[in-house]
Design an enzyme around this catalytic site. Structure first.
Site, PDB file in Angstrom:
ATOM      1  N   GLY A 233     -13.587   3.462   7.558  1.00 59.82           N
ATOM      2  CA  GLY A 233     -13.913   2.057   7.342  1.00 59.82           C
ATOM      3  C   GLY A 233     -13.080   1.433   6.240  1.00 59.82           C
TER       4      GLY A 233
ATOM      5  N   ALA B 150       3.892   1.521  -1.057  1.00 60.11           N
ATOM      6  CA  ALA B 150       4.574   1.636  -2.350  1.00 60.11           C
ATOM      7  C   ALA B 150       3.646   2.192  -3.431  1.00 60.11           C
ATOM      8  CB  ALA B 150       5.119   0.274  -2.773  1.00 60.11           C
TER       9      ALA B 150
ATOM     10  N   TYR C 143       0.850  -1.201   0.000  1.00 64.17           N
ATOM     11  CA  TYR C 143       0.000   0.000   0.000  1.00 64.17           C
ATOM     12  C   TYR C 143       0.884   1.249   0.000  1.00 64.17           C
ATOM     13  CZ  TYR C 143      -3.489   3.420   1.683  1.00 64.17           C
ATOM     14  OH  TYR C 143      -4.309   4.528   1.829  1.00 64.17           O
TER      15      TYR C 143
HETATM   16  N1  LIG Z   1      -9.223   6.567   5.233  1.00 69.17           N
HETATM   17  C1  LIG Z   1      -7.943   6.794   5.478  1.00 69.17           C
HETATM   18  O1  LIG Z   1      -7.450   6.671   6.606  1.00 69.17           O
HETATM   19  C2  LIG Z   1      -7.048   7.243   4.353  1.00 69.17           C
HETATM   20  C3  LIG Z   1      -5.786   7.756   4.679  1.00 69.17           C
HETATM   21  C4  LIG Z   1      -4.938   8.136   3.651  1.00 69.17           C
HETATM   22  C5  LIG Z   1      -5.344   8.023   2.341  1.00 69.17           C
HETATM   23  N2  LIG Z   1      -6.565   7.527   2.052  1.00 69.17           N
HETATM   24  C6  LIG Z   1      -6.943   7.384   0.644  1.00 69.17           C
HETATM   25  O2  LIG Z   1      -8.120   8.115   0.397  1.00 69.17           O
HETATM   26  C7  LIG Z   1      -8.857   7.491  -0.659  1.00 69.17           C
HETATM   27  C8  LIG Z   1     -10.298   7.292  -0.206  1.00 69.17           C
HETATM   28  O3  LIG Z   1     -10.321   6.421   0.890  1.00 69.17           O
HETATM   29  P1  LIG Z   1     -11.603   6.218   1.820  1.00 69.17           P
HETATM   30  O4  LIG Z   1     -11.090   6.152   3.196  1.00 69.17           O
HETATM   31  O5  LIG Z   1     -12.679   7.174   1.445  1.00 69.17           O
HETATM   32  O6  LIG Z   1     -12.005   4.732   1.410  1.00 69.17           O
HETATM   33  P2  LIG Z   1     -13.396   4.118   0.907  1.00 69.17           P
HETATM   34  O7  LIG Z   1     -14.543   4.718   1.625  1.00 69.17           O
HETATM   35  O8  LIG Z   1     -13.228   2.640   0.967  1.00 69.17           O
HETATM   36  O9  LIG Z   1     -13.451   4.575  -0.616  1.00 69.17           O
HETATM   37  C9  LIG Z   1     -12.702   3.908  -1.590  1.00 69.17           C
HETATM   38  C10 LIG Z   1     -13.238   4.272  -2.950  1.00 69.17           C
HETATM   39  O10 LIG Z   1     -12.443   3.577  -3.927  1.00 69.17           O
HETATM   40  C11 LIG Z   1     -13.341   2.945  -4.836  1.00 69.17           C
HETATM   41  N3  LIG Z   1     -12.746   1.761  -5.427  1.00 69.17           N
HETATM   42  C12 LIG Z   1     -12.084   0.758  -4.838  1.00 69.17           C
HETATM   43  N4  LIG Z   1     -11.734  -0.169  -5.752  1.00 69.17           N
HETATM   44  C13 LIG Z   1     -12.195   0.280  -6.943  1.00 69.17           C
HETATM   45  C14 LIG Z   1     -12.154  -0.200  -8.270  1.00 69.17           C
HETATM   46  N5  LIG Z   1     -11.570  -1.364  -8.597  1.00 69.17           N
HETATM   47  N6  LIG Z   1     -12.728   0.542  -9.230  1.00 69.17           N
HETATM   48  C15 LIG Z   1     -13.345   1.714  -8.961  1.00 69.17           C
HETATM   49  N7  LIG Z   1     -13.414   2.230  -7.720  1.00 69.17           N
HETATM   50  C16 LIG Z   1     -12.845   1.513  -6.736  1.00 69.17           C
HETATM   51  C17 LIG Z   1     -14.546   2.570  -4.001  1.00 69.17           C
HETATM   52  O11 LIG Z   1     -15.604   2.319  -4.867  1.00 69.17           O
HETATM   53  P3  LIG Z   1     -16.854   1.386  -4.429  1.00 69.17           P
HETATM   54  O12 LIG Z   1     -17.168   1.717  -2.992  1.00 69.17           O
HETATM   55  O13 LIG Z   1     -17.928   1.854  -5.364  1.00 69.17           O
HETATM   56  O14 LIG Z   1     -16.440  -0.020  -4.624  1.00 69.17           O
HETATM   57  C18 LIG Z   1     -14.684   3.844  -3.188  1.00 69.17           C
HETATM   58  O15 LIG Z   1     -15.326   4.829  -3.947  1.00 69.17           O
HETATM   59  C19 LIG Z   1      -8.107   6.194  -0.979  1.00 69.17           C
HETATM   60  O16 LIG Z   1      -7.251   6.414  -2.069  1.00 69.17           O
HETATM   61  C20 LIG Z   1      -7.283   5.952   0.268  1.00 69.17           C
HETATM   62  O17 LIG Z   1      -6.123   5.189   0.003  1.00 69.17           O
HETATM   63  C21 LIG Z   1      -7.435   7.141   3.027  1.00 69.17           C
END
Ligand SMILES: NC(=O)c1ccc[n+]([C@@H]2O[C@H](COP(=O)([O-])OP(=O)(O)OC[C@H]3O[C@@H](n4cnc5c(N)ncnc54)[C@H](OP(=O)(O)O)[C@@H]3O)[C@@H](O)[C@H]2O)c1
Length: 233
Positions: free
Chosen positions: A184, A150, A148
């Site tokens: 989540g 990377a 992740y």
């Molecule tokens: N939450 C944290 O602590 C955190 C910290 C640092 C960075 N981030 C980054 O912030 C971003 C959003 O994270 P979040 O916490 O909001 O997570 P999340 O609620 O799980 O959202 C992830 C999103 O990615 C989409 N997704 C996953 N696989 C996919 C695929 N194969 N094709 C199209 N869409 C896909 C999901 O779509 P579906 O739900 O429609 O499947 C969802 O819209 C991510 O890049 C994460 O790495 C999060």
């Protein structure tokens, strides 16, 4: 950039951060097109935001991503910003990582955002913005999260070159490197269980800082662990 009236494509809108960004952008007067993987949740959000256009696509389908950009450009009459908030995570020791999981991590977190940006660049107006959610682990690779980390470091490195190469177009390339936020995401991991994580940062504070960074043409949203604060650079 001016968010009021801006034409913005939000990817990962079905996610917690993507959804919150879409809501805040809409509240600030942006005109949106949404994309995400889960069509039912995508259409529900689109309806909630007043019936904005929304096209479901899997991020690993490059042809579908291009079609999303075409739909957004046609619906909005152009594009001023692209926000990429899709992503997946996996946990476990680097030595034991599953090849298929690692491939999916790189496909969704690194290759798909690059493809989407490349597809959108010819449509983006000068002075507009590209917003990419990488993560704090891009700068601080973390145990049990090697792959992740990377994927996010690679995206971040790519964004830094893109920014320099696009200087003539005055495009903001905002690399967002959030600390842990309780969305989540970790419970939806492709593999493994999370290590002990710090308390989640305030979600709305992150979203507000991203919008501030877009307005001010900043290059990075980072986290200062000593101050416990997000920093705009
Ligand atoms: N939450 C944290 O602590 C955190 C910290 C640092 C960075 N981030 C980054 O912030 C971003 C959003 O994270 P979040 O916490 O909001 O997570 P999340 O609620 O799980 O959202 C992830 C999103 O990615 C989409 N997704 C996953 N696989 C996919 C695929 N194969 N094709 C199209 N869409 C896909 C999901 O779509 P579906 O739900 O429609 O499947 C969802 O819209 C991510 O890049 C994460 O790495 C999060």
């Amino acid at each position: 950039m001016e968010i009021q009236g801006a034409r913005v494509l939000v990817s990962g809108a079905t996610g917690v951060l993507g959804g919150a960004l879409a809501r805040s952008l809409a509240a600030a007067g942006a005109r949106l097109v949404l994309t995400g993987r889960d069509d039912a949740r995508l259409q529900a959000l689109a309806a909630d935001l007043g019936g904005v256009p929304a096209v479901a696509a899997d991020a690993v389908d490059v042809t579908a991503l291009r079609a999303v950009v075409d739909t957004a450009t046609a619906a909005l009459g152009g594009l001023d910003a692209l926000v990429v908030a899709s992503g997946v995570v996996a946990f476990g020791p680097a030595a034991d990582a599953d090849d298929a999981v690692t491939e999916e991590l790189f496909a969704v977190n690194t290759l798909a955002p690059m493809s989407l940006v490349r597809a959108a660049l010819p449509q983006l107006s000068d002075g507009g913005a590209v917003v990419l959610l990488s993560a704090i682990v891009a700068d601080a690779p973390t145990l049990q999260m090697a792959e992740y980390s990377a994927t996010k470091a690679a995206l971040s490195a790519w964004a830094s070159v893109l920014r320099r190469e696009l200087r003539g177009r005055s495009l903001t390339v905002l690399d967002v490197k959030p600390p842990h936020v309780d969305t989540g995401l970790v419970d939806r991991a492709l593999a493994g269980s999370p290590p002990r994580l710090p308390e989640g940062h305030d979600q709305q504070a992150l979203v507000d800082t991203i919008l501030e960074g877009m307005r001010a043409g900043k290059r990075e949203v980072a986290y200062d662990p000593k101050a416990g604060e997000l920093v705009l650079r």
